[in-house]
Design an enzyme around this catalytic site. Structure first.
Site, PDB file in Angstrom:
ATOM      1  N   LYS A  85       0.848  -1.197   0.000  1.00  0.00           N
ATOM      2  CA  LYS A  85       0.000   0.000   0.000  1.00  0.00           C
ATOM      3  C   LYS A  85       0.878   1.239   0.000  1.00  0.00           C
ATOM      4  O   LYS A  85       1.969   1.227   0.574  1.00  0.00           O
ATOM      5  CB  LYS A  85      -0.868   0.021   1.272  1.00  0.00           C
ATOM      6  CG  LYS A  85      -2.110   0.870   1.157  1.00  0.00           C
ATOM      7  CD  LYS A  85      -3.264   0.083   0.587  1.00  0.00           C
ATOM      8  CE  LYS A  85      -4.497   0.949   0.436  1.00  0.00           C
ATOM      9  NZ  LYS A  85      -5.656   0.157   0.008  1.00  0.00           N
ATOM     10  N   GLY A 182     -25.497   2.224   4.130  1.00  0.00           N
ATOM     11  CA  GLY A 182     -24.732   2.851   3.047  1.00  0.00           C
ATOM     12  C   GLY A 182     -25.228   2.436   1.681  1.00  0.00           C
ATOM     13  O   GLY A 182     -25.103   1.286   1.279  1.00  0.00           O
ATOM     14  N   GLY A 184     -24.160   3.588  -1.279  1.00  0.00           N
ATOM     15  CA  GLY A 184     -23.223   4.152  -2.242  1.00  0.00           C
ATOM     16  C   GLY A 184     -23.011   3.214  -3.413  1.00  0.00           C
ATOM     17  O   GLY A 184     -23.909   2.455  -3.795  1.00  0.00           O
ATOM     18  N   HIS A 185     -21.800   3.258  -3.965  1.00  0.00           N
ATOM     19  CA  HIS A 185     -21.519   2.453  -5.151  1.00  0.00           C
ATOM     20  C   HIS A 185     -21.785   0.975  -4.912  1.00  0.00           C
ATOM     21  O   HIS A 185     -22.442   0.320  -5.705  1.00  0.00           O
ATOM     22  CB  HIS A 185     -20.058   2.656  -5.579  1.00  0.00           C
ATOM     23  CG  HIS A 185     -19.816   4.023  -6.129  1.00  0.00           C
ATOM     24  ND1 HIS A 185     -19.256   5.034  -5.378  1.00  0.00           N
ATOM     25  CD2 HIS A 185     -20.073   4.541  -7.349  1.00  0.00           C
ATOM     26  CE1 HIS A 185     -19.183   6.119  -6.120  1.00  0.00           C
ATOM     27  NE2 HIS A 185     -19.673   5.860  -7.310  1.00  0.00           N
ATOM     28  N   VAL A 186     -21.250   0.446  -3.815  1.00  0.00           N
ATOM     29  CA  VAL A 186     -21.431  -0.988  -3.554  1.00  0.00           C
ATOM     30  C   VAL A 186     -22.826  -1.252  -2.986  1.00  0.00           C
ATOM     31  O   VAL A 186     -23.529  -2.168  -3.424  1.00  0.00           O
ATOM     32  CB  VAL A 186     -20.354  -1.510  -2.572  1.00  0.00           C
ATOM     33  CG1 VAL A 186     -20.564  -2.994  -2.300  1.00  0.00           C
ATOM     34  CG2 VAL A 186     -18.952  -1.272  -3.124  1.00  0.00           C
TER      35      VAL A 186
HETATM   36  P1  NAD Z   1     -19.340   5.090  -1.440  1.00  0.00           P
HETATM   37  O1  NAD Z   1     -18.621   6.291  -0.910  1.00  0.00           O
HETATM   38  O2  NAD Z   1     -19.831   5.084  -2.831  1.00  0.00           O
HETATM   39  O3  NAD Z   1     -20.600   4.760  -0.497  1.00  0.00           O
HETATM   40  C1  NAD Z   1     -20.598   4.886   0.877  1.00  0.00           C
HETATM   41  C2  NAD Z   1     -21.999   5.359   1.282  1.00  0.00           C
HETATM   42  O4  NAD Z   1     -22.083   5.312   2.710  1.00  0.00           O
HETATM   43  C3  NAD Z   1     -22.314   6.786   0.855  1.00  0.00           C
HETATM   44  O5  NAD Z   1     -23.581   6.815   0.204  1.00  0.00           O
HETATM   45  C4  NAD Z   1     -22.340   7.567   2.169  1.00  0.00           C
HETATM   46  O6  NAD Z   1     -23.263   8.640   2.153  1.00  0.00           O
HETATM   47  C5  NAD Z   1     -22.761   6.476   3.132  1.00  0.00           C
HETATM   48  N1  NAD Z   1     -22.398   6.721   4.532  1.00  0.00           N
HETATM   49  C6  NAD Z   1     -21.283   7.283   5.032  1.00  0.00           C
HETATM   50  N2  NAD Z   1     -21.337   7.311   6.371  1.00  0.00           N
HETATM   51  C7  NAD Z   1     -22.491   6.717   6.725  1.00  0.00           C
HETATM   52  C8  NAD Z   1     -23.105   6.432   7.969  1.00  0.00           C
HETATM   53  N3  NAD Z   1     -22.528   6.771   9.137  1.00  0.00           N
HETATM   54  N4  NAD Z   1     -24.324   5.827   7.965  1.00  0.00           N
HETATM   55  C9  NAD Z   1     -24.918   5.509   6.802  1.00  0.00           C
HETATM   56  N5  NAD Z   1     -24.381   5.754   5.598  1.00  0.00           N
HETATM   57  C10 NAD Z   1     -23.184   6.352   5.562  1.00  0.00           C
HETATM   58  O7  NAD Z   1     -18.343   3.877  -1.160  1.00  0.00           O
HETATM   59  P2  NAD Z   1     -18.386   2.422  -1.831  1.00  0.00           P
HETATM   60  O8  NAD Z   1     -17.438   2.393  -2.969  1.00  0.00           O
HETATM   61  O9  NAD Z   1     -19.787   2.002  -1.996  1.00  0.00           O
HETATM   62  O10 NAD Z   1     -17.709   1.560  -0.662  1.00  0.00           O
HETATM   63  C11 NAD Z   1     -18.421   1.240   0.523  1.00  0.00           C
HETATM   64  C12 NAD Z   1     -17.478   0.540   1.508  1.00  0.00           C
HETATM   65  O11 NAD Z   1     -16.979  -0.646   0.913  1.00  0.00           O
HETATM   66  C13 NAD Z   1     -16.248   1.369   1.895  1.00  0.00           C
HETATM   67  O12 NAD Z   1     -15.931   1.071   3.234  1.00  0.00           O
HETATM   68  C14 NAD Z   1     -15.160   0.835   0.977  1.00  0.00           C
HETATM   69  O13 NAD Z   1     -13.871   0.987   1.550  1.00  0.00           O
HETATM   70  C15 NAD Z   1     -15.535  -0.626   0.890  1.00  0.00           C
HETATM   71  N6  NAD Z   1     -15.076  -1.300  -0.339  1.00  0.00           N
HETATM   72  C16 NAD Z   1     -15.468  -0.852  -1.561  1.00  0.00           C
HETATM   73  C17 NAD Z   1     -15.048  -1.511  -2.717  1.00  0.00           C
HETATM   74  C18 NAD Z   1     -15.486  -1.049  -4.092  1.00  0.00           C
HETATM   75  O14 NAD Z   1     -15.340  -1.811  -5.056  1.00  0.00           O
HETATM   76  N7  NAD Z   1     -16.044   0.142  -4.229  1.00  0.00           N
HETATM   77  C19 NAD Z   1     -14.201  -2.629  -2.624  1.00  0.00           C
HETATM   78  C20 NAD Z   1     -13.828  -3.097  -1.353  1.00  0.00           C
HETATM   79  C21 NAD Z   1     -14.276  -2.397  -0.208  1.00  0.00           C
END
Ligand code: NAD
Length: 357
Positions: A85, A182, A184-186
């Site tokens: 990292k 959450g 978000g994307h995932v």
């Molecule tokens: P993202 O930023 O698109 O989504 C996160 C969502 O969580 C946002 O909509 C945000 O408003 C919401 N959020 C933040 N704080 C919150 C809270 N206290 N209560 C409720 N909602 C809250 O991120 P993502 O890409 O969807 O990733 C989500 C998680 O998965 C992260 O922890 C990331 O590290 C992990 N992750 C993502 C991937 C990937 O492919 N994107 C891969 C491995 C791990």
């Protein structure tokens, strides 16, 4: 001028990393730490995080912890990669991206391919394109393997299915209540998969409008962010932040399963023991959310999307193996996952040693 130096790591009891590199170019405000935890299974793969750390020591601690996590994640995903990292110290709104990422590209190049980077928190495919001018050892480029989020979501869905299978004897999620934190994307992709499987969704997001939109799309129930830990659900899927399993939240859980995408869901390792003590089945986060890194094989190794997809589906089998090993030896799934990863790394080291004998 770019200055690069390695810390002495050999024989130190303080850490088990193969290499820790400091790089700086004061003229453009570039300051980075690159941690290579292990190359036993292949080149160390792990993203570049940009963060305004309070101190260099904090940045170093984060780099070491994240690099080690990548070794375990890649090993358990069955990928031919070790773990590493980079962390860049700086304010994402203020840095000179062109100069900083070119400097970082040169620092990564100086490791000669033992470390490959990609985007992470506060870095983007556009930043990786800048680095590409200085190094080949960069992935996550524009228009290559694409957004990993749907693939990550699929892996998390398979993790929830495996947890259900282990817990209830069937991986059907029809009629099961899932609390999703959450959107978000995932989280959004995961919500769609769960709804399609017939799960009843209770969803939240600090962005209320977003959560209500997703709830409307999928016929889910909206829950206030602070109330998600009390939700009357069998499964909790954290897809927002780390540290959500802690002393304050745990006593409120009615959940039987915790399985989600967020990194570092347990605030401390002892919270894994606490989940176990409460009889909650926990799918270790780095196993459940490996879909993103698996997606990178399309770009890095030329895998077909079908081959990558098959690896993501196999998260189900890996988790069942972990749950069974944990039950057989009386340890937590988090510990069993670490042990399985360590066994794979040791086997690779052994194979390498005997090949050079
Ligand atoms: P993202 O930023 O698109 O989504 C996160 C969502 O969580 C946002 O909509 C945000 O408003 C919401 N959020 C933040 N704080 C919150 C809270 N206290 N209560 C409720 N909602 C809250 O991120 P993502 O890409 O969807 O990733 C989500 C998680 O998965 C992260 O922890 C990331 O590290 C992990 N992750 C993502 C991937 C990937 O492919 N994107 C891969 C491995 C791990």
């Amino acid at each position: 001028m770019l200055k690069i130096y390695s810390e002495e790591t050999g024989g130190s009891a303080a850490h088990d990393h193969e290499r820790i590199v400091h790089a700086e170019d004061v003229e453009c405000g570039y300051r980075a730490i690159i941690a290579v935890h292990s190359t036993a299974l292949g080149p160390a793969l792990g993203g570049t995080r940009l963060w305004n750390y309070a101190s260099l020591e904090d940045a170093r601690t984060d780099a070491l912890r994240l690099a080690r996590g990548m070794t375990y994640k890649n090993a358990l995903a069955g990928l031919p990669f070790g773990g590493g990292k980079s962390v860049l110290v700086g304010d994402a709104r203020e840095i000179d991206r062109e100069r900083v990422f070119r400097a970082h590209g040169r620092a990564v190049e100086s490791l000669g391919g033992s470390y490959i980077t990609a985007e992470d928190v506060n870095t983007s495919p556009a930043d990786m394109e800048i680095m590409l001018r200085e190094t080949r050892y960069v992935a996550g480029l524009i228009g290559r393997s694409g957004d990993p989020s749907p693939v990550t979501a699929r892996g998390v869905f398979r993790a929830i299915q495996a947890s259900a299978k282990y817990r209830w004897g069937s991986d059907s999620l029809a009629g099961r209540a899932v609390a999703l934190q959450g959107c978000g994307h995932v989280g959004h992709h995961l919500a769609r998969e769960l709804a399609a499987a017939g799960a009843r969704l209770l969803i939240t997001d600090v962005d209320e409008a977003k959560a209500r939109r997703v709830a409307g799309e999928l016929g889910a129930r909206y829950v206030e962010p602070a109330e998600i830990y009390d939700a009357p659900a069998e499964v909790f899927a954290p897809c927002a932040l780390g540290g959500v399993v802690n002393d304050e939240t745990l006593p409120r859980f009615k959940f039987e399963i915790v399985a989600g995408a967020a990194n570092n869901q347990l605030l401390e390792a002892r919270h894994g023991d606490a989940l176990q003590a409460r009889g909650v089945t926990y799918a270790p986060d780095y196993v459940a959310n490996a879909g993103g890194v698996i997606n990178g094989t399309i770009e890095l190794l030329g895998w077909t999307p079908e081959r990558a997809r098959a690896k993501v589906e196999a998260i189900y089998d890996t988790l069942l193996e972990i749950f069974r090993a944990a039950a057989a030896t009386g340890i937590t799934p988090a510990r069993a996952a670490d042990e399985l990863a360590e066994a794979r790394i040791e086997a690779a080291r052994g194979a390498r040693t005997s090949a050079t004998d």
